[in-house]
Design a protein around this motif. Structure first.
Motif, PDB file in Angstrom:
ATOM      1  N   SER A  71       0.815  -1.130  -0.154  1.00 26.27           N
ATOM      2  CA  SER A  71      -0.115   0.059   0.016  1.00 26.27           C
ATOM      3  C   SER A  71       0.780   1.311  -0.065  1.00 26.27           C
ATOM      4  N   PHE A  72       1.982   1.377   0.823  1.00 25.31           N
ATOM      5  CA  PHE A  72       2.566   2.367   0.824  1.00 25.31           C
ATOM      6  C   PHE A  72       3.646   2.756  -0.531  1.00 25.31           C
ATOM      7  N   LEU A  73       3.890   1.443  -1.047  1.00 26.42           N
ATOM      8  CA  LEU A  73       4.684   1.421  -2.373  1.00 26.42           C
ATOM      9  C   LEU A  73       3.670   2.031  -3.388  1.00 26.42           C
ATOM     10  N   ILE A  74       2.541   1.573  -3.403  1.00 28.41           N
ATOM     11  CA  ILE A  74       1.799   1.849  -4.685  1.00 28.41           C
ATOM     12  C   ILE A  74       1.282   3.501  -4.237  1.00 28.41           C
ATOM     13  N   SER A  75       0.810   3.662  -3.167  1.00 32.01           N
ATOM     14  CA  SER A  75       0.230   5.105  -2.752  1.00 32.01           C
ATOM     15  C   SER A  75       1.428   6.193  -2.891  1.00 32.01           C
ATOM     16  N   GLY A  76       2.727   5.873  -2.507  1.00 36.57           N
ATOM     17  CA  GLY A  76       3.727   6.844  -2.687  1.00 36.57           C
ATOM     18  C   GLY A  76       3.983   7.157  -4.159  1.00 36.57           C
ATOM     19  N   LEU A  77       4.288   6.221  -4.811  1.00 37.25           N
ATOM     20  CA  LEU A  77       4.650   6.330  -6.271  1.00 37.25           C
ATOM     21  C   LEU A  77       3.419   7.062  -7.196  1.00 37.25           C
ATOM     22  N   VAL A  78       1.979   6.578  -6.987  1.00 35.67           N
ATOM     23  CA  VAL A  78       1.073   7.389  -7.287  1.00 35.67           C
ATOM     24  C   VAL A  78       0.920   8.930  -6.945  1.00 35.67           C
ATOM     25  N   VAL A  79       1.290   9.097  -5.691  1.00 35.67           N
ATOM     26  CA  VAL A  79       1.304  10.604  -5.382  1.00 35.67           C
ATOM     27  C   VAL A  79       2.359  11.224  -6.083  1.00 35.67           C
ATOM     28  N   VAL A  80       3.689  10.798  -6.221  1.00 33.64           N
ATOM     29  CA  VAL A  80       4.504  11.382  -6.952  1.00 33.64           C
ATOM     30  C   VAL A  80       4.040  11.642  -8.524  1.00 33.64           C
ATOM     31  N   CYS A  81       3.661  10.575  -9.025  1.00 34.50           N
ATOM     32  CA  CYS A  81       3.211  10.656 -10.469  1.00 34.50           C
ATOM     33  C   CYS A  81       2.052  11.823 -10.561  1.00 34.50           C
ATOM     34  N   VAL A  82       1.007  11.666  -9.572  1.00 32.08           N
ATOM     35  CA  VAL A  82      -0.060  12.746  -9.935  1.00 32.08           C
ATOM     36  C   VAL A  82       0.654  14.210  -9.637  1.00 32.08           C
ATOM     37  N   THR A  83       1.252  14.460  -8.519  1.00 27.66           N
ATOM     38  CA  THR A  83       1.567  15.671  -8.159  1.00 27.66           C
ATOM     39  C   THR A  83       2.477  16.335  -9.255  1.00 27.66           C
ATOM     40  N   LEU A  84       3.501  15.590  -9.699  1.00 27.47           N
ATOM     41  CA  LEU A  84       4.358  15.909 -10.741  1.00 27.47           C
ATOM     42  C   LEU A  84       3.748  16.312 -12.228  1.00 27.47           C
ATOM     43  N   PHE A  85       3.104  15.313 -12.461  1.00 28.64           N
ATOM     44  CA  PHE A  85       2.342  15.596 -13.922  1.00 28.64           C
ATOM     45  C   PHE A  85       1.313  16.658 -13.869  1.00 28.64           C
ATOM     46  N   ALA A  86       0.790  16.622 -12.716  1.00 32.02           N
ATOM     47  CA  ALA A  86      -0.448  17.727 -12.529  1.00 32.02           C
ATOM     48  C   ALA A  86       0.105  18.896 -12.401  1.00 32.02           C
ATOM     49  N   SER A  87       0.932  19.195 -11.722  1.00 32.35           N
ATOM     50  CA  SER A  87       1.727  20.534 -11.773  1.00 32.35           C
ATOM     51  C   SER A  87       2.280  21.007 -12.974  1.00 32.35           C
ATOM     52  N   MET A  88       2.770  20.243 -13.878  1.00 36.42           N
ATOM     53  CA  MET A  88       3.378  20.521 -15.029  1.00 36.42           C
ATOM     54  C   MET A  88       2.224  20.819 -15.841  1.00 36.42           C
ATOM     55  N   ALA A  89       1.203  19.849 -16.008  1.00 36.66           N
ATOM     56  CA  ALA A  89       0.005  20.406 -16.852  1.00 36.66           C
ATOM     57  C   ALA A  89      -0.689  21.750 -16.700  1.00 36.66           C
ATOM     58  N   ALA A  90      -1.010  21.932 -15.208  1.00 42.51           N
ATOM     59  CA  ALA A  90      -1.599  22.816 -14.909  1.00 42.51           C
ATOM     60  C   ALA A  90      -0.941  24.374 -15.283  1.00 42.51           C
ATOM     61  N   PHE A  91       0.764  24.264 -15.012  1.00 42.71           N
ATOM     62  CA  PHE A  91       1.331  25.234 -15.420  1.00 42.71           C
ATOM     63  C   PHE A  91       1.216  25.512 -17.121  1.00 42.71           C
ATOM     64  N   VAL A  92       1.176  24.694 -17.866  1.00 45.96           N
ATOM     65  CA  VAL A  92       1.309  25.006 -19.309  1.00 45.96           C
ATOM     66  C   VAL A  92      -0.117  25.402 -19.546  1.00 45.96           C
ATOM     67  N   ILE A  93      -1.210  24.786 -18.997  1.00 49.04           N
ATOM     68  CA  ILE A  93      -2.554  25.118 -19.313  1.00 49.04           C
ATOM     69  C   ILE A  93      -2.898  26.443 -19.104  1.00 49.04           C
ATOM     70  N   GLN A  94      -2.452  26.991 -17.709  1.00 50.20           N
ATOM     71  CA  GLN A  94      -2.715  28.133 -17.190  1.00 50.20           C
ATOM     72  C   GLN A  94      -1.787  29.283 -17.772  1.00 50.20           C
ATOM     73  N   ARG A  95      -0.592  29.095 -18.113  1.00 48.72           N
ATOM     74  CA  ARG A  95       0.130  30.127 -18.744  1.00 48.72           C
ATOM     75  C   ARG A  95      -0.162  30.166 -19.994  1.00 48.72           C
ATOM     76  N   ARG A  96      -0.130  29.205 -20.931  1.00 49.60           N
ATOM     77  CA  ARG A  96      -0.455  29.554 -22.458  1.00 49.60           C
ATOM     78  C   ARG A  96      -1.855  30.035 -22.672  1.00 49.60           C
TER      79      ARG A  96
END
Length: 272
Positions: A71-96
């Motif tokens: 549970s910790f392995l899957i939850s931790g890696l999902v948190v890393v993927c979601v926060t990283l990809f979502a922050s990148m996507a939000a930055f490009v979407i909002q700024r462009r």
């Protein structure tokens, strides 16, 4: 001036709502200390005799360590993927903020509305030959939770002035460095909110691992409950004790960090 009767009515509604949420927790906790016969009644009363044997049984036969590790392995890696990809996507979407990015943002919003179809997901995982692996669950949860994170981060990022970007670019800062060194540190509050929501969602989910994880050694802690449930003979005292153990870590994290959840969810509603 607020009318006293209205305040009393609101307080009563909040109290009744809290009872609706807390009563099941109370029932689970109380019945976890009861024997097999008494717990099968699903009563709300205190145990006639307090017993910790159910918890001992869970730790002896429940594969708790392996379940927590998965549970910790899957939850931790999902948190890393979601926060990283979502922050990148939000930055490009909002700024462009052009037609293409607005369309991409609408697709993310559709991800909040359209329910996940598990049968095509299982077929896709099978075609990719990754069903039953940690990667399949990580990809599944990332896809499901990414729209919420993008929606939250785009709303929050509207508060960050564009003049900050322009000043950084004039100083020779590249776009990736602008995101990594300037924008990302400003997103800490809302990223904590995203982390907690994603962690709770993945930790408590039953159907994702149930359908996608074929190897029992990779089951999450929630799926380990199958070790104590059978068709004809189930010791509900042990099941309830297992539930308490599963809920306790994530509930503690939520209680300690709930202030950040409130701050993060309301931050994006100030502007835009």
């Amino acid at each position: 001036m607020e009318h006293p009767g209205r305040r009393t009515l609101v307080s009563l509604i909040v109290f009744l709502g809290a009872l609706v949420i807390l009563v099941p927790f109370y029932m689970i906790l109380v019945n976890s200390f009861k024997g097999i016969r008494e717990s099968a009644l699903f009563g709300m009363g205190l145990p006639s005799e307090w017993s910790f044997d159910n918890y001992k049984e869970v730790f002896d036969k429940g594969n708790i360590v392996r379940g927590f590790k998965n549970s910790f392995l899957i939850s931790g890696l999902v948190v890393v993927c979601v926060t990283l990809f979502a922050s990148m996507a939000a930055f490009v979407i909002q700024r462009r903020d052009d037609r293409f990015m607005r369309s991409a943002y609408l697709l993310f919003i559709m991800g909040l509305i359209v329910p996940v179809s598990i049968v095509p997901t299982i077929r896709l995982m099978g075609d990719l030959h990754i069903r039953g692996t940690y990667l399949s669950l990580i990809m599944y949860y990332t896809a499901v939770l990414l729209p919420f994170a993008v929606f939250l981060l785009v709303g929050f990022m509207k508060q960050i002035p564009r003049e900050l970007d322009e000043a950084a670019l004039l100083e020779g800062c590249g776009y990736f460095r602008l995101y990594w060194r300037i924008i990302l540190p400003l997103l800490v509050t809302v990223l904590v909110t995203v982390t907690i929501v994603v962690m709770v969602s993945v930790w408590n989910d039953f159907f994702g691992p149930f359908y996608l994880m074929t190897d029992s050694t990779k089951w999450t802690i929630v799926l380990q409950i199958f070790n104590f449930v059978s068709l004809y003979n189930t010791n509900w005292g042990i099941v309830f004790a297992f539930m308490v153990i599963v809920i306790a870590p994530i509930l503690l994290v939520y209680l300690l960090l709930q202030r950040y959840i409130i701050d993060g969810l309301t931050a994006g509603s100030v502007k835009g």
